[in-house]
Design a protein around this motif. Structure first.
Motif: not given
Length: 97
Positions: A78-79, A81-83, A85-86
């Motif tokens: 999840a981390d 994926h957040r990176l 997406a950012s």
């Protein structure tokens, strides 16, 4: 670096870039671009075969290396994926098993 080549395969985000054309000319650099999505299945297979034949040995020997931004254990997917997406990374984001 002289007489190199920048190969762009697809675009994730941002269709425009500012390029110093003087550096391209002075260093005799090439810029090539392509996309995979619109190709036929056989076209995709042909690209894969050429990659395996030409670039895979270079990667395995360490003469060509990907740019790796960060590595995450699978538990932190999840981390990662957040990176991604950012859009705050430069290079590949790797998940380790």
């Amino acid at each position: 670096m002289r007489e190199g080549c920048l190969l762009l395969v697809g675009l994730m985000e941002g269709m425009r870039a500012e390029v110093d054309l003087a550096q391209l000319v002075l260093r005799r650099l090439q810029v090539k671009g392509t996309a995979i999505r619109g190709r036929t299945l056989e076209g995709k297979r042909a690209i894969t075969r050429r990659f395996q034949r030409h670039w895979l040995p270079e990667l395995m020997a360490g003469r060509v290396r990907p740019i790796i931004d960060s590595t995450f254990p699978l538990e932190r997917v999840a981390d990662a994926h957040r990176l991604m997406a950012s859009n705050a990374h430069f290079g590949k984001i790797i998940l380790e098993l």
